[in-house]
Design an enzyme around this catalytic site. Structure first.
Site, PDB file in Angstrom:
ATOM      1  N   LYS A 153    -136.314  69.779 -38.428  1.00 23.21           N
ATOM      2  CA  LYS A 153    -136.222  69.788 -39.986  1.00 23.21           C
ATOM      3  C   LYS A 153    -136.255  71.182 -40.545  1.00 23.21           C
ATOM      4  O   LYS A 153    -137.376  71.743 -40.747  1.00 23.21           O
ATOM      5  CB  LYS A 153    -137.321  68.925 -40.517  1.00 23.21           C
ATOM      6  CG  LYS A 153    -137.010  68.456 -42.124  1.00 23.21           C
ATOM      7  CD  LYS A 153    -138.295  68.176 -42.706  1.00 23.21           C
ATOM      8  CE  LYS A 153    -139.035  69.326 -43.494  1.00 23.21           C
ATOM      9  NZ  LYS A 153    -137.841  69.896 -44.715  1.00 23.21           N
ATOM     10  N   GLU A 228    -147.636  78.262 -37.241  1.00 24.88           N
ATOM     11  CA  GLU A 228    -147.483  79.535 -37.656  1.00 24.88           C
ATOM     12  C   GLU A 228    -147.663  79.532 -39.250  1.00 24.88           C
ATOM     13  O   GLU A 228    -146.707  79.096 -39.764  1.00 24.88           O
ATOM     14  CB  GLU A 228    -146.150  79.990 -37.198  1.00 24.88           C
ATOM     15  CG  GLU A 228    -145.847  80.046 -35.729  1.00 24.88           C
ATOM     16  CD  GLU A 228    -146.425  81.245 -34.981  1.00 24.88           C
ATOM     17  OE1 GLU A 228    -147.243  82.062 -35.549  1.00 24.88           O
ATOM     18  OE2 GLU A 228    -146.062  81.345 -33.876  1.00 24.88           O
ATOM     19  N   CYS A 262    -144.197  86.105 -43.511  1.00 21.54           N
ATOM     20  CA  CYS A 262    -145.612  85.834 -43.348  1.00 21.54           C
ATOM     21  C   CYS A 262    -146.353  87.042 -42.574  1.00 21.54           C
ATOM     22  O   CYS A 262    -147.607  87.248 -42.724  1.00 21.54           O
ATOM     23  CB  CYS A 262    -145.693  84.833 -42.429  1.00 21.54           C
ATOM     24  SG  CYS A 262    -144.523  84.921 -40.978  1.00 21.54           S
ATOM     25  N   GLU A 353    -152.182  85.194 -50.359  1.00 16.32           N
ATOM     26  CA  GLU A 353    -150.755  85.696 -50.044  1.00 16.32           C
ATOM     27  C   GLU A 353    -149.985  85.433 -51.045  1.00 16.32           C
ATOM     28  O   GLU A 353    -149.873  84.163 -51.908  1.00 16.32           O
ATOM     29  CB  GLU A 353    -150.316  84.575 -48.900  1.00 16.32           C
ATOM     30  CG  GLU A 353    -149.011  85.040 -48.588  1.00 16.32           C
ATOM     31  CD  GLU A 353    -148.487  84.051 -47.226  1.00 16.32           C
ATOM     32  OE1 GLU A 353    -148.704  82.783 -47.539  1.00 16.32           O
ATOM     33  OE2 GLU A 353    -148.165  84.582 -46.379  1.00 16.32           O
TER      34      GLU A 353
HETATM   35  P1  NAP Z   1    -144.640  74.842 -46.727  1.00 19.40           P
HETATM   36  O1  NAP Z   1    -144.294  74.281 -48.356  1.00 19.40           O
HETATM   37  O2  NAP Z   1    -145.741  74.774 -45.849  1.00 19.40           O
HETATM   38  O3  NAP Z   1    -143.085  74.128 -45.997  1.00 19.40           O
HETATM   39  C1  NAP Z   1    -143.002  74.453 -44.505  1.00 19.40           C
HETATM   40  C2  NAP Z   1    -142.144  73.196 -44.223  1.00 19.40           C
HETATM   41  O4  NAP Z   1    -142.905  72.092 -44.087  1.00 19.40           O
HETATM   42  C3  NAP Z   1    -140.787  72.760 -45.005  1.00 19.40           C
HETATM   43  O5  NAP Z   1    -139.833  72.395 -43.996  1.00 19.40           O
HETATM   44  C4  NAP Z   1    -141.529  71.766 -45.654  1.00 19.40           C
HETATM   45  O6  NAP Z   1    -140.339  70.769 -46.142  1.00 19.40           O
HETATM   46  C5  NAP Z   1    -142.402  70.973 -44.674  1.00 19.40           C
HETATM   47  N1  NAP Z   1    -143.205  70.254 -45.244  1.00 19.40           N
HETATM   48  C6  NAP Z   1    -143.863  70.259 -46.513  1.00 19.40           C
HETATM   49  N2  NAP Z   1    -144.791  69.360 -46.627  1.00 19.40           N
HETATM   50  C7  NAP Z   1    -144.788  68.719 -45.565  1.00 19.40           C
HETATM   51  C8  NAP Z   1    -145.614  67.736 -45.162  1.00 19.40           C
HETATM   52  N3  NAP Z   1    -146.479  67.101 -45.908  1.00 19.40           N
HETATM   53  N4  NAP Z   1    -145.487  67.246 -43.796  1.00 19.40           N
HETATM   54  C9  NAP Z   1    -144.535  67.918 -42.993  1.00 19.40           C
HETATM   55  N5  NAP Z   1    -143.999  68.908 -43.282  1.00 19.40           N
HETATM   56  C10 NAP Z   1    -144.074  69.258 -44.615  1.00 19.40           C
HETATM   57  O7  NAP Z   1    -144.116  76.346 -46.723  1.00 19.40           O
HETATM   58  P2  NAP Z   1    -142.932  77.068 -47.544  1.00 19.40           P
HETATM   59  O8  NAP Z   1    -143.376  77.136 -49.128  1.00 19.40           O
HETATM   60  O9  NAP Z   1    -141.648  76.519 -47.148  1.00 19.40           O
HETATM   61  O10 NAP Z   1    -143.217  78.558 -46.811  1.00 19.40           O
HETATM   62  C11 NAP Z   1    -143.803  79.565 -47.320  1.00 19.40           C
HETATM   63  C12 NAP Z   1    -145.273  79.744 -46.545  1.00 19.40           C
HETATM   64  O11 NAP Z   1    -144.952  79.638 -45.201  1.00 19.40           O
HETATM   65  C13 NAP Z   1    -145.888  80.973 -46.706  1.00 19.40           C
HETATM   66  O12 NAP Z   1    -147.380  80.447 -46.842  1.00 19.40           O
HETATM   67  C14 NAP Z   1    -145.720  81.715 -45.469  1.00 19.40           C
HETATM   68  O13 NAP Z   1    -146.714  82.562 -45.065  1.00 19.40           O
HETATM   69  C15 NAP Z   1    -145.491  80.823 -44.399  1.00 19.40           C
HETATM   70  N6  NAP Z   1    -145.006  81.073 -43.307  1.00 19.40           N
HETATM   71  C16 NAP Z   1    -145.516  81.461 -42.043  1.00 19.40           C
HETATM   72  C17 NAP Z   1    -144.610  81.873 -40.983  1.00 19.40           C
HETATM   73  C18 NAP Z   1    -145.227  82.359 -39.790  1.00 19.40           C
HETATM   74  O14 NAP Z   1    -144.549  82.589 -38.717  1.00 19.40           O
HETATM   75  N7  NAP Z   1    -146.720  82.474 -39.552  1.00 19.40           N
HETATM   76  C19 NAP Z   1    -143.104  81.823 -41.181  1.00 19.40           C
HETATM   77  C20 NAP Z   1    -142.930  81.689 -42.269  1.00 19.40           C
HETATM   78  C21 NAP Z   1    -143.342  81.098 -43.451  1.00 19.40           C
HETATM   79  P3  NAP Z   1    -139.770  70.962 -47.763  1.00 19.40           P
HETATM   80  O15 NAP Z   1    -140.106  72.058 -48.431  1.00 19.40           O
HETATM   81  O16 NAP Z   1    -138.262  70.780 -47.368  1.00 19.40           O
HETATM   82  O17 NAP Z   1    -140.048  69.632 -48.435  1.00 19.40           O
END
Ligand code: NAP
Ligand code: MG
Length: 453
Positions: A153, A228, A262, A353
């Protein structure tokens, strides 16, 4: 139901993408279960060949994938090309795994004891919007190599390269249903990966908040999960460092991908005796950071991903003590100029962050103070240490509680080395020599060799 994609460098809507339902996920998982049985029964060399073929097809489409990422995510084209090439390299690297997933033969009495690395079956991978292609490949390449099927996804904001990779997998001859990309919201598609009994492992990359929720759901299903998550990584600059080099490298370490990384070194900790000199060197480097049209070859940083995300980033700078800023274009894109702020350890900007092009600078007194400050965060993903003192480099790199550190460098990601976070930055590791094994469970079999009487 569909979702509208917006070009982040112009603010213009340009495409509708369908939103899958939980029933769509169930149908995809059923196909994946079927495909996985055949895939796992193929000869190891046949699976290796199939992954190499996939890698070659990706290589042949690097420019097309990069153009999609420029449009959908606003990544500078040179970075996007690197990302697409990286996907092919990750596939090539893990194409070696099917023939190398050796078990053990353990000496026991009365027979032979052998272990097998059995695939889980279907693996669900949930990807964020910041690095849509690369993060997807860190999951799907080793998972497929280990004999699993994958349902993936992408984030709703950035599905285009993942969708294209799904098509390229079919073009390359991967069996139908083995690698499926399903677009839709996290709360529906992502949650169905968590709750579906036939998805036997989940890989989640994203925010710490959602990651905890995913892990809790997986716990109820007794399902392994790799997380991650976020970071607040420190770039530690000692007075004995090559300050010119450290200052020249600092903008790239936090402003790359507009800080939506990240691993971003979003705190620069500088030894007090070198503090003024370092800031003098940092200012021209930040002003020279090239922010603009992501389609231009020389652009180093594009826009933020969305209007809402720009608002969130701006909220961190409101009220902060700005030291200096770089530039950003005007216009309707989601632009944000690189920003350097002075901070105290307890300030919000030094603790949370931002996920944008904002860096907090803090002074420290000595080595012990540097380690204490670096660890004064719930996160523990990445970090950098700049010093010419070898003993200090060893001591500080062992003292900082982070999963991925670099000394006199900001490099964090190589497909051949492990990647992942400590503390609130995650659980488990991706990439490196052992990643394919992480998509298997060990089966132990004892073969009795005594003749029955
Ligand atoms: P996010 O809101 O946590 O979303 C990540 C993914 O999870 C998206 O595909 C999102 O789908 C999905 N998701 C959202 N709610 C969910 C739920 N209740 N159950 C299952 N999946 C769900 O994060 P983001 O806003 O996309 O990305 C930013 C964050 O990611 C930052 O905090 C960053 O640090 C972290 N990050 C970490 C790494 C690492 O390798 N450590 C890498 C990249 C990013 P939709 O958004 O499509 O609804
Ligand atoms: Mg989100």
């Amino acid at each position: 139901m569909s979702f509208t994609l917006i070009d982040p460098s112009t603010g213009t809507p340009f495409q509708e993408v369908p939103r899958a339902s939980a029933a769509d996920v169930d149908a995809a998982v059923a196909r994946a279960v079927d495909a996985q049985r055949h895939w796992a029964s193929r000869a190891p060399v046949a699976r290796a060949d199939a992954l190499r073929a996939f890698a070659r097809v990706v290589e042949a489409h690097v420019d097309e994938l990069a153009a999609l990422e420029v449009r959908n995510s606003g990544h500078p084209v040179a970075s996007a090309r690197w990302e697409a090439t990286h996907v092919a390299q990750v596939l090539n690297f893990y194409a070696g795994a099917p023939e190398r997933l050796s078990g053990q033969q353990i000496p026991v009495a009365g027979g032979i004891d052998v272990t097998f690395h059995e695939p889980y079956g279907v693996v669900g991978i949930i990807v964020p919007w910041n690095f849509p292609m690369t993060i997807a490949s860190w999951g799907f390449a080793p998972a497929l190599a280990a004999g699993n099927a994958v349902v993936l996804k992408p984030a709703e904001l950035t599905p285009l390269t993942a969708l294209r990779l799904g098509e390229l997998a079919s073009e390359a001859g991967l069996p139908d249903g083995l690698f499926q990309v399903i677009t839709g919201s996290g709360s529906v598609v992502g949650q169905r990966f968590v709750s579906h009994p036939d998805v036997r492992k989940v890989v989640f990359t994203g925010s710490t908040e959602v990651g905890i929720d995913v892990a809790a759901g997986c716990a109820r299903m007794l399902k392994p999960v790799t997380l991650e998550l976020g970071g607040k990584s420190a770039n530690i600059v000692f007075a004995d460092a090559d300050l010119e080099k450290a200052a020249a490298a600092a903008p790239g370490a936090v402003f790359d991908n507009a800080g939506q990384d990240c691993c971003a070194r979003s705190r620069i900790l500088v030894e007090r005796s070198a503090y003024d000199r370092f800031l003098e060197l940092l200012e021209p480097a930040v002003r020279a950071w090239r922010v603009g049209d992501p389609a231009h070859e020389s652009t180093e940083m594009g826009p933020l991903i969305s209007a809402a995300h720009r608002e969130s980033v701006a909220s961190f700078v409101a009220g902060a003590r700005v030291a200096f800023r770089g530039s950003a274009p005007d216009g309707d894109g989601f632009w944000f100029a690189p920003t350097v702020v002075f901070a105290d350890p307890q300030d919000r900007i030094a603790r949370e962050e931002v996920f944008g092009p904002v860096v907090a600078v803090l002074p420290f007194d000595d080595e012990a103070d540097a380690i204490r400050l670096a660890n004064d965060t719930v996160y523990g993903l990445a970090g950098s240490i700049w010093t010419e003192n070898l003993g200090r480099a060893v001591r500080v790199s062992r003292g900082v509680r982070s999963g991925v550190l670099s000394v006199n460098s900001h490099a964090s990601v190589r497909y051949s080395t492990p990647f992942g976070g400590m503390k609130a930055s995650g659980l488990g590791r991706e990439l490196g020599p052992d990643a394919a094994e992480h998509f298997t469970e060990t089966k132990n079999v004892f073969y009795a060799t005594e003749e029955s009487s």
